[in-house]
Design a protein around this motif. Structure first.
Motif, PDB file in Angstrom:
ATOM      1  N   ALA A  46       0.841  -1.201   0.000  1.00  0.00           N
ATOM      2  CA  ALA A  46       0.000   0.000   0.000  1.00  0.00           C
ATOM      3  C   ALA A  46       0.871   1.243   0.000  1.00  0.00           C
ATOM      4  N   LEU A  47       0.361   2.282  -0.650  1.00  0.00           N
ATOM      5  CA  LEU A  47       1.052   3.566  -0.677  1.00  0.00           C
ATOM      6  C   LEU A  47      -0.002   4.658  -0.695  1.00  0.00           C
ATOM      7  N   LEU A  48       0.210   5.690   0.102  1.00  0.00           N
ATOM      8  CA  LEU A  48      -0.702   6.829   0.129  1.00  0.00           C
ATOM      9  C   LEU A  48       0.117   8.108   0.095  1.00  0.00           C
ATOM     10  N   ARG A  49      -0.225   8.977  -0.836  1.00  0.00           N
ATOM     11  CA  ARG A  49       0.466  10.267  -1.000  1.00  0.00           C
ATOM     12  C   ARG A  49      -0.499  11.382  -0.640  1.00  0.00           C
ATOM     13  N   ALA A  50      -0.171  12.151   0.385  1.00  0.00           N
ATOM     14  CA  ALA A  50      -1.012  13.275   0.784  1.00  0.00           C
ATOM     15  C   ALA A  50      -1.019  14.326  -0.313  1.00  0.00           C
ATOM     16  N   ASP A  51      -2.098  15.074  -0.378  1.00  0.00           N
ATOM     17  CA  ASP A  51      -2.162  16.188  -1.321  1.00  0.00           C
ATOM     18  C   ASP A  51      -0.977  17.112  -1.082  1.00  0.00           C
ATOM     19  N   GLY A  52      -0.280  17.446  -2.150  1.00  0.00           N
ATOM     20  CA  GLY A  52       0.842  18.365  -2.054  1.00  0.00           C
ATOM     21  C   GLY A  52       2.173  17.734  -1.691  1.00  0.00           C
ATOM     22  N   ALA A  53       2.197  16.434  -1.464  1.00  0.00           N
ATOM     23  CA  ALA A  53       3.462  15.767  -1.109  1.00  0.00           C
ATOM     24  C   ALA A  53       4.392  15.737  -2.320  1.00  0.00           C
ATOM     25  N   PHE A  54       5.679  15.854  -2.045  1.00  0.00           N
ATOM     26  CA  PHE A  54       6.671  15.822  -3.116  1.00  0.00           C
ATOM     27  C   PHE A  54       6.676  14.471  -3.818  1.00  0.00           C
ATOM     28  N   LYS A  55       6.830  14.490  -5.125  1.00  0.00           N
ATOM     29  CA  LYS A  55       6.907  13.255  -5.907  1.00  0.00           C
ATOM     30  C   LYS A  55       8.085  12.391  -5.451  1.00  0.00           C
ATOM     31  N   ALA A  56       9.209  13.018  -5.130  1.00  0.00           N
ATOM     32  CA  ALA A  56      10.388  12.267  -4.693  1.00  0.00           C
ATOM     33  C   ALA A  56      10.118  11.466  -3.427  1.00  0.00           C
ATOM     34  N   SER A  57       9.175  11.928  -2.619  1.00  0.00           N
ATOM     35  CA  SER A  57       8.865  11.231  -1.369  1.00  0.00           C
ATOM     36  C   SER A  57       8.251   9.854  -1.604  1.00  0.00           C
ATOM     37  N   ILE A  58       7.694   9.623  -2.775  1.00  0.00           N
ATOM     38  CA  ILE A  58       7.100   8.318  -3.079  1.00  0.00           C
ATOM     39  C   ILE A  58       8.177   7.232  -3.010  1.00  0.00           C
TER      40      ILE A  58
END
Length: 141
Positions: A46-58
């Protein structure tokens, strides 16, 4: 001689709960975080990206989760364990997918690593706190 082994791994439902808890904690800290959960083998569940999170953080979150799962240690604890041997520290740190700074925690149930959670998007302290919140969402802390 046994020819097979059985290994427990985190369920998708638990993985989604953990990433949700981690990202929610990031919002409380005013951080746009990315949280990833991998299974015991280090594969993404599972992966969840908050609104506005940096792409590199993925990728960073996923690498933190992978490192915690396959080594069975918090990412910063692994770094501290290796620091006395600079060659080993550097060699392990250069392996693909390995992260040696805070934000990755193993997911352990009854002494067995069933996965890992990684968070990226804030300071090391923020990421560690969010990963702990993800574990707390599972009743682990």
């Amino acid at each position: 001689m046994e020819l097979t082994i059985s290994r427990k791994s985190i369920s998708a439902a638990a993985a989604y709960a953990a990433v949700g808890g981690a990202v929610a904690n990031g919002r409380l800290l005013d951080k746009a975080a990315v949280a990833a959960v991998v299974d015991a083998s280090g594969d993404l569940v599972a992966l969840l990206r908050a609104d506005g999170a940096f792409k590199a953080s993925i990728g960073i979150a996923q690498d933190k989760a992978y490192t915690a799962a396959v080594f069975g240690l918090a990412t910063d604890d692994l770094s501290n364990a290796l620091i006395a041997n600079p060659t080993l520290h550097q060699g392990i740190g250069q392996r693909p997918g390995v992260i040696l700074f805070a934000g990755g925690l193993p997911i352990i149930v009854n002494g067995e690593v069933i996965g890992g959670i990684g968070v990226s998007g804030g300071t090391e302290e923020d990421d560690r706190a969010c990963a702990r919140a993800g574990l707390a969402s599972l009743g682990l802390a």
